[in-house]
Scaffold this motif. Structure first.
Motif: not given
Length: 402
Positions: A112-125, A205-207, A365-371
């Protein structure tokens, strides 16, 4: 203070969650736990794993997303949490929030990449500041695509020099599998929410957005056509709307370069089949009706062990140099049942990589991809557990089935 568990599995009694637990139970010496809101189901799962000859027995930990204290206590007991409970847009956010709050690394099986986008925005920093690693899409969505592209770029630079700039990357897939109720529920939820559906139209959407904005090559592939690069007909791939967004995020994080472009399609044996594959499936409302009527799997249901044993995936990835499409390499990522058996393996090995190899990973740390989070370390773990990464020749419609 040391935490008692290496890994805790949240949503462990669901269809894919159970498969994850069956996989982890064969890891000798692992300190881990299963978690969820139903104590009886958790106890039954632990007993089932023990009866099947578990090499490491998990502890059952009861918690609920509606009880912040219990959720934080369970999340804080482990170094890494695997989240297998969806739809993530409905139940996943409190789990991510808890991981960031108590300093627990996180991976999941969402697409659910739209949800992932929201998680990046809320918790990534906050996660980056605290040194907490968050990594979504660690199943079939999107490890083969993401790590396959990462691996292929490495092979391109091995062949033509470390300074080689990356151009177009084409992922040509062939697979066999069946859906679970959880996968269907997540897809239906995304499609029925107008805002989520709107966000999904953004290829970046994710960058990873190019400096001058999206290009024609970045659009999701539709229709059917003959691709001379592989000498085969191609059609849309059902998971491309997820995987392409993840790979492009990796491109931005890892600096694949301004000319990098990525497309993901299915290989078809001929024009007729390609055109059939290109037809749009039933809308969300119709799929809901089919679930209620028992024509599609409901919550907790999924393909049998017999069906999974006959399932497979192969991704043939062509990586081109920016200066010449003729300077290219093919790599292949392949394995067994993609959506469940191998997804359980992939997310489990991602969690173990975070738990046991954290010191050698390239990010803190931070919100990342597997790669971007695990790269070659995770590839090595997957190869050691029968997921194939290899350099190959170009596929064809007939050879891709081999």
């Amino acid at each position: 203070m040391a935490r008692p568990y290496d890994v805790v599995v949240f949503g462990s009694t669901g269809f894919t969650g159970t498969l994850i637990c069956e996989y982890l139970a064969q890891k000798e010496g692992l300190k881990w736990a299963v978690s969820g809101r139903n104590e009886q189901k958790l106890s039954a799962l632990v007993a089932k794993l023990s009866a099947a000859g578990a090499k490491s027995a998990p502890a059952p930990l009861v918690c609920s997303i509606d009880d912040k204290e219990s959720l934080h206590r369970v999340v804080g007991s482990a170094r890494v949490l695997i989240s297998a409970a969806g739809p993530f847009a409905k139940v996943g956010t409190p789990v991510v929030e808890a991981c960031v709050a108590v300093g627990t690394d996180y991976c999941d099986i969402t697409g659910e990449v739209a949800w992932v986008r929201s998680m990046v925005d809320r918790f990534g920093a906050e996660a980056e500041a605290k040194g907490v690693l968050l990594c979504s899409c660690c199943g079939y969505d999107s490890i083969p695509s993401d790590l396959g592209t990462f691996y292929g770029i490495g092979k391109l630079r091995e062949a033509f020099g470390p300074a080689t700039r990356v151009g177009f990357v084409g992922n040509y897939g062939v697979s066999r599998g069946a859906p679970s109720g959880g996968t269907l529920a997540s897809g239906i939820n995304m499609e029925k929410d107008p805002e989520l559906a709107r966000q999904m139209q953004d290829p970046f959407l994710l960058g990873g957005r190019p400096a001058n904005g999206p290009r024609a090559v970045d659009a999701d592939f539709v229709g059917a056509e003959f691709d001379p690069k592989i000498g085969s007909w191609i059609a849309p791939f059902g998971m491309a709307g997820i995987n392409t967004r993840v790979v492009r995020k990796s491109a931005g994080l890892l600096g694949y370069g301004p000319a990098f472009a990525y497309r993901e399609v299915s290989i078809a044996p001929n024009e007729e089949v390609a055109k059939k594959m290109a037809r749009v499936g039933p809308p969300a409302a119709k799929r809901e009706e089919m679930v209620k009527a028992g024509r599609l799997p409901g919550p907790g249901e999924g393909p049998s062990a017999e069906v999974r044993a006959k399932s497979f995936f192969r991704m043939h990835i062509r990586v081109e140099a920016e200066d010449s499409p003729e300077r290219a390499v093919f790599v292949k990522v392949s394995g067994g049942d993609p959506g469940y058996t191998e997804t359980a393996k992939m997310v489990s090995e991602a969690a173990l990589c975070l738990a046991h190899q954290r010191a050698v990973l390239p990010v803190r740390g931070g919100f990342h991809t597997p790669a971007s989070a695990m790269g070659s370390s995770l590839i090595e773990r997957l190869v050691a557990n029968s997921i194939t990464f290899e350099q190959t020749e170009a596929p064809s419609a007939s050879r891709a089935k081999l």
